[in-house]
Scaffold this active site. Structure first.
Site, PDB file in Angstrom:
ATOM      1  N   SER A 124       0.823  -1.209   0.000  1.00  0.00           N
ATOM      2  CA  SER A 124       0.000   0.000   0.000  1.00  0.00           C
ATOM      3  C   SER A 124       0.855   1.255   0.000  1.00  0.00           C
ATOM      4  O   SER A 124       0.333   2.356  -0.193  1.00  0.00           O
ATOM      5  CB  SER A 124      -0.954   0.008   1.201  1.00  0.00           C
ATOM      6  OG  SER A 124      -0.274  -0.342   2.370  1.00  0.00           O
ATOM      7  N   HIS A 145      -3.280  -3.540  -5.810  1.00  0.00           N
ATOM      8  CA  HIS A 145      -3.573  -3.003  -4.474  1.00  0.00           C
ATOM      9  C   HIS A 145      -5.053  -3.122  -4.145  1.00  0.00           C
ATOM     10  O   HIS A 145      -5.878  -2.372  -4.663  1.00  0.00           O
ATOM     11  CB  HIS A 145      -3.107  -1.537  -4.387  1.00  0.00           C
ATOM     12  CG  HIS A 145      -3.275  -0.936  -3.029  1.00  0.00           C
ATOM     13  ND1 HIS A 145      -3.612   0.380  -2.821  1.00  0.00           N
ATOM     14  CD2 HIS A 145      -3.161  -1.478  -1.794  1.00  0.00           C
ATOM     15  CE1 HIS A 145      -3.693   0.613  -1.517  1.00  0.00           C
ATOM     16  NE2 HIS A 145      -3.434  -0.494  -0.879  1.00  0.00           N
ATOM     17  N   GLU A 157      -6.332  -0.920  -7.226  1.00  0.00           N
ATOM     18  CA  GLU A 157      -5.406  -0.023  -7.919  1.00  0.00           C
ATOM     19  C   GLU A 157      -4.348  -0.895  -8.601  1.00  0.00           C
ATOM     20  O   GLU A 157      -3.631  -1.639  -7.927  1.00  0.00           O
ATOM     21  CB  GLU A 157      -4.740   0.941  -6.929  1.00  0.00           C
ATOM     22  CG  GLU A 157      -5.697   1.986  -6.367  1.00  0.00           C
ATOM     23  CD  GLU A 157      -5.050   2.952  -5.375  1.00  0.00           C
ATOM     24  OE1 GLU A 157      -5.498   4.096  -5.274  1.00  0.00           O
ATOM     25  OE2 GLU A 157      -4.076   2.555  -4.683  1.00  0.00           O
ATOM     26  N   ASN A 195      -4.775   6.760  -1.246  1.00  0.00           N
ATOM     27  CA  ASN A 195      -4.110   7.216  -0.016  1.00  0.00           C
ATOM     28  C   ASN A 195      -3.480   8.592  -0.175  1.00  0.00           C
ATOM     29  O   ASN A 195      -3.174   9.262   0.800  1.00  0.00           O
ATOM     30  CB  ASN A 195      -3.056   6.201   0.447  1.00  0.00           C
ATOM     31  CG  ASN A 195      -3.708   5.044   1.178  1.00  0.00           C
ATOM     32  OD1 ASN A 195      -4.797   5.190   1.737  1.00  0.00           O
ATOM     33  ND2 ASN A 195      -3.074   3.890   1.154  1.00  0.00           N
TER      34      ASN A 195
HETATM   35  P1  NAI Z   1      -0.840  -9.110   8.141  1.00  0.00           P
HETATM   36  O1  NAI Z   1       0.136  -8.822   9.187  1.00  0.00           O
HETATM   37  O2  NAI Z   1      -2.259  -9.374   8.515  1.00  0.00           O
HETATM   38  O3  NAI Z   1      -0.345 -10.392   7.322  1.00  0.00           O
HETATM   39  C1  NAI Z   1       0.953 -10.537   6.805  1.00  0.00           C
HETATM   40  C2  NAI Z   1       1.286 -12.025   6.759  1.00  0.00           C
HETATM   41  O4  NAI Z   1       2.487 -12.176   6.035  1.00  0.00           O
HETATM   42  C3  NAI Z   1       1.521 -12.627   8.129  1.00  0.00           C
HETATM   43  O5  NAI Z   1       0.710 -13.791   8.278  1.00  0.00           O
HETATM   44  C4  NAI Z   1       3.005 -12.973   8.135  1.00  0.00           C
HETATM   45  O6  NAI Z   1       3.299 -14.171   8.858  1.00  0.00           O
HETATM   46  C5  NAI Z   1       3.289 -13.167   6.659  1.00  0.00           C
HETATM   47  N1  NAI Z   1       4.674 -12.937   6.269  1.00  0.00           N
HETATM   48  C6  NAI Z   1       5.525 -11.970   6.688  1.00  0.00           C
HETATM   49  N2  NAI Z   1       6.697 -12.068   6.048  1.00  0.00           N
HETATM   50  C7  NAI Z   1       6.591 -13.123   5.182  1.00  0.00           C
HETATM   51  C8  NAI Z   1       7.458 -13.704   4.230  1.00  0.00           C
HETATM   52  N3  NAI Z   1       8.693 -13.242   4.034  1.00  0.00           N
HETATM   53  N4  NAI Z   1       7.009 -14.744   3.496  1.00  0.00           N
HETATM   54  C9  NAI Z   1       5.749 -15.221   3.694  1.00  0.00           C
HETATM   55  N5  NAI Z   1       4.897 -14.727   4.590  1.00  0.00           N
HETATM   56  C10 NAI Z   1       5.302 -13.662   5.333  1.00  0.00           C
HETATM   57  O7  NAI Z   1      -0.739  -7.914   7.077  1.00  0.00           O
HETATM   58  P2  NAI Z   1      -1.852  -7.369   6.072  1.00  0.00           P
HETATM   59  O8  NAI Z   1      -2.610  -6.304   6.735  1.00  0.00           O
HETATM   60  O9  NAI Z   1      -2.564  -8.513   5.460  1.00  0.00           O
HETATM   61  O10 NAI Z   1      -0.932  -6.648   4.985  1.00  0.00           O
HETATM   62  C11 NAI Z   1      -0.199  -7.354   4.030  1.00  0.00           C
HETATM   63  C12 NAI Z   1       0.230  -6.431   2.911  1.00  0.00           C
HETATM   64  O11 NAI Z   1      -0.916  -5.830   2.341  1.00  0.00           O
HETATM   65  C13 NAI Z   1       1.150  -5.294   3.326  1.00  0.00           C
HETATM   66  O12 NAI Z   1       2.043  -5.034   2.282  1.00  0.00           O
HETATM   67  C14 NAI Z   1       0.182  -4.140   3.525  1.00  0.00           C
HETATM   68  O13 NAI Z   1       0.791  -2.891   3.382  1.00  0.00           O
HETATM   69  C15 NAI Z   1      -0.793  -4.406   2.397  1.00  0.00           C
HETATM   70  N6  NAI Z   1      -2.116  -3.834   2.562  1.00  0.00           N
HETATM   71  C16 NAI Z   1      -2.770  -3.871   3.765  1.00  0.00           C
HETATM   72  C17 NAI Z   1      -4.034  -3.311   3.900  1.00  0.00           C
HETATM   73  C18 NAI Z   1      -4.748  -3.365   5.206  1.00  0.00           C
HETATM   74  O14 NAI Z   1      -5.734  -2.605   5.371  1.00  0.00           O
HETATM   75  N7  NAI Z   1      -4.364  -4.191   6.146  1.00  0.00           N
HETATM   76  C19 NAI Z   1      -4.708  -2.673   2.752  1.00  0.00           C
HETATM   77  C20 NAI Z   1      -3.973  -2.775   1.514  1.00  0.00           C
HETATM   78  C21 NAI Z   1      -2.719  -3.293   1.452  1.00  0.00           C
END
Ligand code: NAI
Length: 464
Positions: A124, A145, A157, A195
């Protein structure tokens, strides 16, 4: 790779957290085989179990039939190692928001998936160009995105970095449509579309609070009346001030500390004090006894008749208008651009109380709830909407997106009641440019500078 089609592709989703789980769900619902991987042992299997419960819930509510739910679930296979993702034609990465970790993952993936597989990142805030830097085939990396919660939010996006091949972005665009989403193309610039354009929605209210012109309740009431589902204060409380502040800081830093994006001390105090909003029980509002009830907006609405003394804001304060017109009793009122409800107004210092009461009565007679605030330049709705339009105009000027994409993105990514260019057409370029000019004159500095795109459009209109 220019005619890439991803229909029927096996999809790998990496990161089984909030976003990855939702992405896996919609891909599987659209009929794709999905391999779900997470670095944390057991996380992918847990996510699948959670999804099973979610789908059961949808079946129970009659929103999904049982056969579709079980078929969806059967298409999702947890993968313990990334070596098991070799047959994926599309990888969607939704891991931790960290450039180095993402670079390392994609470099590894290059050695595993087929040379024509598409690599997508759900980042994001990180540059897609930067994530692709060390790849052997950077042209196949693209941003995809999604918005949270993925199954409900329609917008995607599609982010092109400097080296992303157009065909790859187009393939993700088409695939997003096949998944029931509404995609928009954008460039890899700080905040992408949503954003970035959304910053003034928070920033203008934070500035008004900082300068003591409004209370959180007043700002929220004024902007709800303009059609926003949530006022900025209740929305920041919901998002979490820690998260919202971090996004503002990152957009600010990424724009070389352009004052337009400067974070607010008001929000900084909340963050420093652990008052993150709903999740911590207190932000602008106190959630100890549940959420504070929002007052319903009045349903009637009319037009406030401007008079010599009661004028629609053009960005000047009531006091300034009073001084310039040599009148004592002067009031200004806000733009009424939504379904109605509260309408902010301000009375010049030195005006009589009897006049102030007359103004409130005139506003009430037009069907609005009179909301008296401090004598802020541009009041609440006018300055917020003008700045949203200004930001959108700059994004278009800079080639980040076209006006239609900006409108779609703001309506579907953050549920705005209208897109910035729809507001521009409703209010008129002249009025927006005039308001920005008055704000710039009042405050000085860079923050309220008029976008060259708007200035140019204004000139075209005047010469047409
Ligand atoms: P989250 O913390 O809920 O999930 C991330 C997951 O990735 C975790 O289960 C973690 O164990 C795993 N992980 C971390 N490093 C890893 C690796 N090297 N290989 C495999 N798995 C790995 O995070 P979330 O909120 O789902 O965000 C994920 C991505 O999406 C980020 O880049 C975030 O910026 C983006 N994003 C998040 C939004 C939100 O509202 N939460 C909205 C849009 C994008």
């Amino acid at each position: 790779m220019s005619s890439t089609s991803l229909s029927g592709a096996t999809v790998a989703v990496i990161g089984a957290g909030t976003m990855g789980t939702g992405i896996a769900q919609i891909a599987a619902q659209a009929g794709h085989r999905v391999r779900l991987h997470d670095a944390r042992e057991g996380a992918a299997a847990d996510a699948k179990a959670k999804l099973a419960a979610t789908l059961d819930g949808l079946v129970a509510k009659g929103k999904l039939d049982a056969a579709a739910a079980s078929a969806t679930l059967a298409r999702i296979e947890p993968a313990r190692a990334i070596a098991e993702l070799a047959d994926a034609k599309l990888v969607v990465e939704a891991i931790v928001e960290n450039l180095e970790v993402k670079r390392k993952l994609f470099a590894e993936l290059e050695g595993i998936v087929a040379p024509d597989a598409v690599l997508a990142t759900n980042t994001s805030s990180i540059s897609v160009t930067a994530i692709a830097r060390d790849l052997k085939a950077p042209q196949r990396l693209v941003g995809m995105h999604f918005f949270n919660p993925v199954p409900l939010m329609k917008l995607v996006e599609v982010v092109s970095g400097l080296r992303t091949e157009r065909g790859v972005a187009d393939a993700i665009f088409e695939l997003s449509k096949a998944w029931g989403k509404v995609p928009v193309h954008t460039k890899s610039t700080p905040g992408f579309i949503v954003n970035r354009i959304a910053r003034p929605y928070y920033a203008e209210t934070l500035a008004l609070l900082h300068e003591g012109y409004v209370t959180p309740e007043q700002a929220d009431a004024a902007l709800r009346a303009a059609g926003f589902r949530m006022g900025p204060c209740e929305l920041m409380d919901l998002i979490g001030h820690d998260v919202n502040y971090a996004v503002t800081e990152s957009v600010y830093a990424a724009n070389y500390f352009d004052k337009r994006y400067v974070p607010s001390l008001v929000q900084r105090e909340l963050v420093d004090g652990g008052l993150f909003g709903r999740k911590s029980g207190r932000g602008f509002y106190d959630y100890a006894n549940g959420a504070p009830a929002a007052k319903p907006a009045a349903s009637r609405r009319g037009d406030v008749a401007a008079s010599a003394q009661l004028v629609l804001t053009d960005g000047r304060t009531a006091q300034q208008v009073a001084a310039e017109t040599r009148q004592r009793d002067v009031a200004v009122f806000d733009w009424a651009i939504g379904p109605g409800g509260a309408l902010a107004y301000a009375v010049a210092e030195g005006a009589s109380e009897a006049f102030a009461q007359e103004v409130a009565q005139a506003i009430a007679a037009a069907g609005f709830e009179p909301l008296r605030i401090g004598d802020a330049p541009g009041l609440v709705v006018a300055r917020t909407v003008a700045m949203l339009v200004n930001e959108a105009a700059d994004a278009v000027q800079q080639g980040v997106c076209d006006p239609a994409a900006a409108d779609t993105a703001m309506k579907l990514g953050v549920n705005y009641p209208a897109g910035p260019f729809e507001w521009l057409n409703q209010v008129g370029t002249a009025r927006v440019v005039e308001l920005l000019g008055a704000l710039a004159a009042h405050y000085g500095g860079e923050r309220y500078r008029t976008s060259p795109w708007l200035a140019c459009r204004r000139l075209q209109e005047r010469t047409a």
